[in-house]
Design a protein around this motif. Structure first.
Motif, PDB file in Angstrom:
ATOM      1  N   SER A 158       0.842  -1.199   0.000  1.00  0.00           N
ATOM      2  CA  SER A 158       0.000   0.000   0.000  1.00  0.00           C
ATOM      3  C   SER A 158       0.872   1.242   0.000  1.00  0.00           C
ATOM      4  O   SER A 158       1.912   1.276   0.657  1.00  0.00           O
ATOM      5  CB  SER A 158      -0.888   0.042   1.239  1.00  0.00           C
ATOM      6  N   ILE A 159       0.416   2.238  -0.731  1.00  0.00           N
ATOM      7  CA  ILE A 159       1.148   3.512  -0.785  1.00  0.00           C
ATOM      8  C   ILE A 159       0.583   4.444   0.273  1.00  0.00           C
ATOM      9  O   ILE A 159      -0.624   4.592   0.403  1.00  0.00           O
ATOM     10  CB  ILE A 159       1.031   4.144  -2.181  1.00  0.00           C
ATOM     11  N   GLU A 160       1.484   5.065   1.064  1.00  0.00           N
ATOM     12  CA  GLU A 160       1.030   5.943   2.143  1.00  0.00           C
ATOM     13  C   GLU A 160       1.137   7.407   1.722  1.00  0.00           C
ATOM     14  O   GLU A 160       0.371   8.245   2.154  1.00  0.00           O
ATOM     15  CB  GLU A 160       1.871   5.697   3.395  1.00  0.00           C
ATOM     16  N   GLN A 161       2.144   7.709   0.906  1.00  0.00           N
ATOM     17  CA  GLN A 161       2.424   9.106   0.574  1.00  0.00           C
ATOM     18  C   GLN A 161       3.153   9.148  -0.768  1.00  0.00           C
ATOM     19  O   GLN A 161       3.971   8.275  -1.064  1.00  0.00           O
ATOM     20  CB  GLN A 161       3.336   9.671   1.683  1.00  0.00           C
ATOM     21  N   VAL A 162       2.832  10.145  -1.589  1.00  0.00           N
ATOM     22  CA  VAL A 162       3.511  10.313  -2.878  1.00  0.00           C
ATOM     23  C   VAL A 162       3.943  11.766  -3.024  1.00  0.00           C
ATOM     24  O   VAL A 162       3.176  12.671  -2.713  1.00  0.00           O
ATOM     25  CB  VAL A 162       2.581   9.962  -4.066  1.00  0.00           C
ATOM     26  N   ILE A 163       5.174  11.977  -3.455  1.00  0.00           N
ATOM     27  CA  ILE A 163       5.610  13.330  -3.825  1.00  0.00           C
ATOM     28  C   ILE A 163       6.116  13.269  -5.258  1.00  0.00           C
ATOM     29  O   ILE A 163       6.980  12.453  -5.587  1.00  0.00           O
ATOM     30  CB  ILE A 163       6.765  13.833  -2.934  1.00  0.00           C
ATOM     31  N   GLN A 164       5.586  14.124  -6.101  1.00  0.00           N
ATOM     32  CA  GLN A 164       6.081  14.209  -7.465  1.00  0.00           C
ATOM     33  C   GLN A 164       6.727  15.569  -7.556  1.00  0.00           C
ATOM     34  O   GLN A 164       6.093  16.589  -7.317  1.00  0.00           O
ATOM     35  CB  GLN A 164       4.918  14.090  -8.454  1.00  0.00           C
ATOM     36  N   LYS A 165       8.011  15.621  -7.901  1.00  0.00           N
ATOM     37  CA  LYS A 165       8.661  16.913  -7.728  1.00  0.00           C
ATOM     38  C   LYS A 165       9.467  17.333  -8.946  1.00  0.00           C
ATOM     39  O   LYS A 165       8.905  17.766  -9.946  1.00  0.00           O
ATOM     40  CB  LYS A 165       9.537  16.884  -6.476  1.00  0.00           C
ATOM     41  N   ASP A 166      10.752  17.123  -8.897  1.00  0.00           N
ATOM     42  CA  ASP A 166      11.625  17.729  -9.894  1.00  0.00           C
ATOM     43  C   ASP A 166      11.528  17.008 -11.240  1.00  0.00           C
ATOM     44  O   ASP A 166      11.453  15.794 -11.297  1.00  0.00           O
ATOM     45  CB  ASP A 166      13.078  17.687  -9.403  1.00  0.00           C
ATOM     46  N   LYS A 167      11.595  17.797 -12.296  1.00  0.00           N
ATOM     47  CA  LYS A 167      11.732  17.218 -13.628  1.00  0.00           C
ATOM     48  C   LYS A 167      13.207  16.917 -13.869  1.00  0.00           C
ATOM     49  O   LYS A 167      14.079  17.692 -13.493  1.00  0.00           O
ATOM     50  CB  LYS A 167      11.251  18.215 -14.686  1.00  0.00           C
ATOM     51  N   ILE A 168      13.481  15.769 -14.463  1.00  0.00           N
ATOM     52  CA  ILE A 168      14.847  15.444 -14.853  1.00  0.00           C
ATOM     53  C   ILE A 168      14.788  15.218 -16.359  1.00  0.00           C
ATOM     54  O   ILE A 168      14.415  14.144 -16.818  1.00  0.00           O
ATOM     55  CB  ILE A 168      15.334  14.179 -14.132  1.00  0.00           C
ATOM     56  N   GLY A 169      15.126  16.242 -17.138  1.00  0.00           N
ATOM     57  CA  GLY A 169      14.962  16.164 -18.588  1.00  0.00           C
ATOM     58  C   GLY A 169      13.486  15.975 -18.903  1.00  0.00           C
ATOM     59  O   GLY A 169      12.634  16.734 -18.425  1.00  0.00           O
ATOM     60  N   THR A 170      13.183  14.925 -19.639  1.00  0.00           N
ATOM     61  CA  THR A 170      11.782  14.663 -19.995  1.00  0.00           C
ATOM     62  C   THR A 170      11.108  13.779 -18.945  1.00  0.00           C
ATOM     63  O   THR A 170       9.939  13.439 -19.061  1.00  0.00           O
ATOM     64  CB  THR A 170      11.686  13.957 -21.356  1.00  0.00           C
ATOM     65  N   ASN A 171      11.885  13.364 -17.930  1.00  0.00           N
ATOM     66  CA  ASN A 171      11.325  12.492 -16.893  1.00  0.00           C
ATOM     67  C   ASN A 171      10.921  13.281 -15.648  1.00  0.00           C
ATOM     68  O   ASN A 171      11.288  14.449 -15.490  1.00  0.00           O
ATOM     69  CB  ASN A 171      12.337  11.420 -16.494  1.00  0.00           C
ATOM     70  N   ALA A 172      10.206  12.627 -14.756  1.00  0.00           N
ATOM     71  CA  ALA A 172       9.819  13.249 -13.490  1.00  0.00           C
ATOM     72  C   ALA A 172      10.376  12.391 -12.346  1.00  0.00           C
ATOM     73  O   ALA A 172      10.603  11.186 -12.516  1.00  0.00           O
ATOM     74  CB  ALA A 172       8.310  13.330 -13.379  1.00  0.00           C
ATOM     75  N   GLU A 173      10.618  13.029 -11.219  1.00  0.00           N
ATOM     76  CA  GLU A 173      11.075  12.270 -10.055  1.00  0.00           C
ATOM     77  C   GLU A 173       9.887  12.045  -9.138  1.00  0.00           C
ATOM     78  O   GLU A 173       9.142  12.973  -8.821  1.00  0.00           O
ATOM     79  CB  GLU A 173      12.193  12.999  -9.319  1.00  0.00           C
ATOM     80  N   LEU A 174       9.761  10.789  -8.691  1.00  0.00           N
ATOM     81  CA  LEU A 174       8.613  10.398  -7.890  1.00  0.00           C
ATOM     82  C   LEU A 174       9.152   9.804  -6.590  1.00  0.00           C
ATOM     83  O   LEU A 174      10.051   8.962  -6.618  1.00  0.00           O
ATOM     84  CB  LEU A 174       7.847   9.317  -8.660  1.00  0.00           C
ATOM     85  N   VAL A 175       8.617  10.271  -5.464  1.00  0.00           N
ATOM     86  CA  VAL A 175       9.002   9.674  -4.181  1.00  0.00           C
ATOM     87  C   VAL A 175       7.764   9.063  -3.548  1.00  0.00           C
ATOM     88  O   VAL A 175       6.730   9.722  -3.426  1.00  0.00           O
ATOM     89  CB  VAL A 175       9.643  10.709  -3.237  1.00  0.00           C
ATOM     90  N   ILE A 176       7.878   7.797  -3.173  1.00  0.00           N
ATOM     91  CA  ILE A 176       6.751   7.067  -2.589  1.00  0.00           C
ATOM     92  C   ILE A 176       7.137   6.534  -1.222  1.00  0.00           C
ATOM     93  O   ILE A 176       8.248   6.016  -1.040  1.00  0.00           O
ATOM     94  CB  ILE A 176       6.337   5.889  -3.514  1.00  0.00           C
ATOM     95  N   ILE A 177       6.243   6.726  -0.257  1.00  0.00           N
ATOM     96  CA  ILE A 177       6.415   6.071   1.044  1.00  0.00           C
ATOM     97  C   ILE A 177       5.330   5.012   1.152  1.00  0.00           C
ATOM     98  O   ILE A 177       4.147   5.317   0.974  1.00  0.00           O
ATOM     99  CB  ILE A 177       6.254   7.058   2.223  1.00  0.00           C
ATOM    100  N   THR A 178       5.723   3.767   1.432  1.00  0.00           N
ATOM    101  CA  THR A 178       4.738   2.688   1.517  1.00  0.00           C
ATOM    102  C   THR A 178       4.256   2.509   2.954  1.00  0.00           C
ATOM    103  O   THR A 178       4.889   2.982   3.898  1.00  0.00           O
ATOM    104  CB  THR A 178       5.323   1.339   1.056  1.00  0.00           C
ATOM    105  N   SER A 179       3.158   1.812   3.118  1.00  0.00           N
ATOM    106  CA  SER A 179       2.737   1.349   4.448  1.00  0.00           C
ATOM    107  C   SER A 179       3.661   0.210   4.860  1.00  0.00           C
ATOM    108  O   SER A 179       4.385  -0.339   4.029  1.00  0.00           O
ATOM    109  CB  SER A 179       1.304   0.835   4.387  1.00  0.00           C
ATOM    110  N   PRO A 180       3.652  -0.174   6.161  1.00  0.00           N
ATOM    111  CA  PRO A 180       4.483  -1.302   6.587  1.00  0.00           C
ATOM    112  C   PRO A 180       4.105  -2.562   5.796  1.00  0.00           C
ATOM    113  O   PRO A 180       2.925  -2.867   5.643  1.00  0.00           O
ATOM    114  CB  PRO A 180       4.146  -1.456   8.067  1.00  0.00           C
TER     115      PRO A 180
END
Lengths: 437, 437
Positions: free
Chosen positions: A377-399
């Motif tokens: 399960s995903i608890e939190q998502v941050i979509q932030k910096d663009k890296i060229g044509t890509n995006a950086e995604l940070v996900i925190i999962t549940s235990p």
């Protein structure tokens, strides 16, 4: 023990050895009151006696011949500060078999062969003490064996390597990258020329094995510890963690629960409000959870000449008192259980995942669905910096159990929308919850 | 010690007594391995046995007659949890004189008459242990006596009263005033109906006396401790402290330096970055500075049923081990010095002073000149809120002897431009600097 007090031999005269030499001198006037005896430093074993003449008041105590120590019946206590497995192991075994008590700071040896050496000590009514092998001057082995001995300990969590804590603190507080922080640690003498044992977590793993054995009364060796170092931690990981209210620390975690013992050393995101998150620079701390005492923490300098000498001499004083009162050998190992070790795949954590993904609609849905199919399960998502044509995604999962996250990442890594999983860092969870899920 | 193990008697079955009863039961299966013996709870002394029938499995162990305990040669260890001076003192003395070892959580008694009781214990080859008398479950007495024993300890600084730390934390984090925070502490059971011993600092003073005696090897009693409570601390003081980067804590400070021992308990401004500043709510912490170990800190729950029972039973287990190995009585008091106590007037601090002054030019010059004439340097000044026609002035001084600040305040109080000195709170200074000035 002769009528002129007890005799002590020192093996090794490096940094800690010199500290022990100093404490032996400064404490001498106190010994009659503190110990009911006096400790005389009778011999120091060094490879090249002539190189150490300036380090001691009386150079005649220097020797390169161990038989002058082990065969001398007047020597009561041997302090081993050579380090490493051999010849230290043979020296200690021979000393114990000659009925001498041994005090050591040797974490490599105790983490690997502590069990057999403790048995030899018991058979010979001698003591083997090793407070200095974990967390330098911080009292932790003795509290676990004594003051906390009426507890069932379920968890020991520690920052037990000063080098990596210094590096991560620099990265966190000053925004340095790993290489820069390592260079500064080396320049200041906090990191050795070959920093592998520290930065790969081996040093911390040895200390965790020693503490877990004592805390859980079941033998844990270095090989039982799952170990990951800090070399892959980036400034970005730390920055993301910070915005989410976490700090990244190299954590040693040992737990004993329904599914057995788990002992692991790896980077971990810790909530900023947790007392262990405030441990900075080269300091160490060990957090212990017991069924009666609740949570206690021990904090201080985890290395260095004098802090380590403090721990060594605390053990030497204890042996001396026991000898005076004819109770030598009463400090037993108390490793009387055989609890299985839980594999890392079966442990439970939350996970911080940083990945580079295609910057287009539906990507998150694809990833979420892969996770969902693998019980993550995903608890939190941050979509932030663009890296060229890509995006950086940070996900925190549940235990979740580690094997599920690994399965999910295998599939994600082969998915066309995900370019790269840059980081997977475990996130602190209350291990009492980890038991349930 | 009989062949069926050792027998223990418990005096008092209140909160901690019930915790000890529980730990005796849960640890019973571990005792043969941990202790090489088993501990049987043979008697519990309570005033009204009939009122406690539901608290125990076997009501026949309840008694209101102490002679059934002290005259029973089969009872090896007495756990005293009655508290207060009498009859606890007589009970303990009689038990020791009968050769029984005693474990107690009684800080009032140990802080006042610990010296004479330790002597009686030594004369009778019995042990008197009191880990639980200071900081609940946190191991501190044993580390001071053992692991840290090769250090010359120069400073012990502690947050050793959970009630006042809870109140000050509420005032700091939630902006409550003192009365409001005290009401909440009472409602939650953290403060007693009569909170005097906690809020006036007497409880902390007793614990500091006990720790100072052990740390400095010189007897310090409750009467030697300078004590000020937290009842005069206001929300304004806390707010000003916060803007300056400090938190206000009730601190116990014991130091041993060139001019002797000083032991005091009073509110203190602590830098937010100091590890002890992060100790919140009902937690306790003790910071120790030794010549070899440097700074170490011990942190955990300072009170409560199970944490205190953990400390009591740690001591009981130690006594049991010593008895099994015929080394009972080897834990000596080690109070072998007679160091004079420094009067509060001669101690050195920085000071936080909040005063109401006339709101007109030249007032600060007048105050600064009075301070200057009394050897007091001003480090920082904040002039802030108007109070009617007056202004509020906050001054932080440089480190100075307390008698100078008192002299200066006498003159300032009689000066026409100063309406009121609302607060004088000591500010943390590194005591190594305090020695010099």
């Amino acid at each position: 023990m002769g009528k002129d007090g007890m005799n002590v031999a020192l093996l090794g005269l490096g940094t800690v050895g010199k500290g022990v030499y100093k404490v032996m001198k400064t404490q001498r006037p106190e010994m009659p009151q503190k110990l009911n005896t006096v400790l005389n430093l009778k011999k120091i074993l060094v490879r090249h006696p002539e190189a150490h003449v300036k380090d001691v008041d009386d150079p005649s105590i220097l020797t390169s011949d161990y038989s002058q120590i082990v065969d001398d019946p007047d020597i009561d206590i041997v302090i081993e500060l050579i380090g490493g497995i051999e010849p230290a192991c043979t020296y200690i075994r021979d000393a114990l078999e000659a009925g001498k008590s041994v005090v050591t700071a040797n974490k490599d040896l105790i983490a690997e062969r502590g069990g057999e050496l403790m048995e030899i000590a018991e058979e010979n009514h001698a003591e083997l003490r090793f407070e200095a092998s974990v967390a330098g001057g911080i009292p932790i082995i003795s509290p676990l064996k004594n003051s906390l001995s009426a507890n069932e300990i379920s968890e020991v969590m520690g920052i037990v390597n000063g080098t990596t804590n210094f590096i991560l603190s620099k990265m966190t507080d000053e925004g340095m990258d790993y290489e820069q922080a390592l260079r500064e640690a080396t320049a200041l003498g906090y990191a050795e020329a070959d920093p592998t044992a520290d930065v790969e977590g081996y040093d911390a793993a040895r200390k965790m094995a020693i503490m877990a054995s004592i805390a859980f009364h079941s033998r844990v060796t270095f090989r039982d510890v799952y170990t990951e170092g800090i070399t892959k931690i980036t400034a970005q990981d730390i920055a993301y963690a910070k915005t989410l209210g976490w700090v990244i620390k190299l954590i040693g975690l040992a737990t004993n629960g329904k599914e057995g013992i788990e002992v692991r050393v790896h980077p971990m995101l810790i909530p900023q409000a947790h007392p262990i998150a405030t441990v900075k620079g080269s300091y160490n701390a060990v957090y212990v959870r017991g069924d009666a005492v609740g949570d206690v923490m021990f904090y201080g300098r985890g290395a260095g000449e004098m802090p380590t000498a403090s721990a060594v001499m605390g053990d030497v004083f204890s042996v001396a008192r026991h000898t005076v009162y004819h109770s030598q050998g009463t400090t037993r190992d108390n490793v009387y259980r055989k609890i299985p070790i839980r594999r890392i795949e079966n442990t439970v954590s939350s996970y911080f995942l940083r990945m580079e993904v295609e910057d287009k609609p539906g990507v998150l849905a694809t990833i979420a669905s892969i996770f969902g199919n693998n019980s993550v399960s995903i608890e939190q998502v941050i979509q932030k910096d663009k890296i060229g044509t890509n995006a950086e995604l940070v996900i925190i999962t549940s235990p979740v159990r580690e094997r599920h996250i690994r399965d999910a990442l295998l599939i994600i890594n082969s998915s066309s929308v995900v370019k790269r999983v840059a980081s997977m860092i475990r996130v602190y969870i209350d291990q009492r919850e980890g038991e349930i899920s």
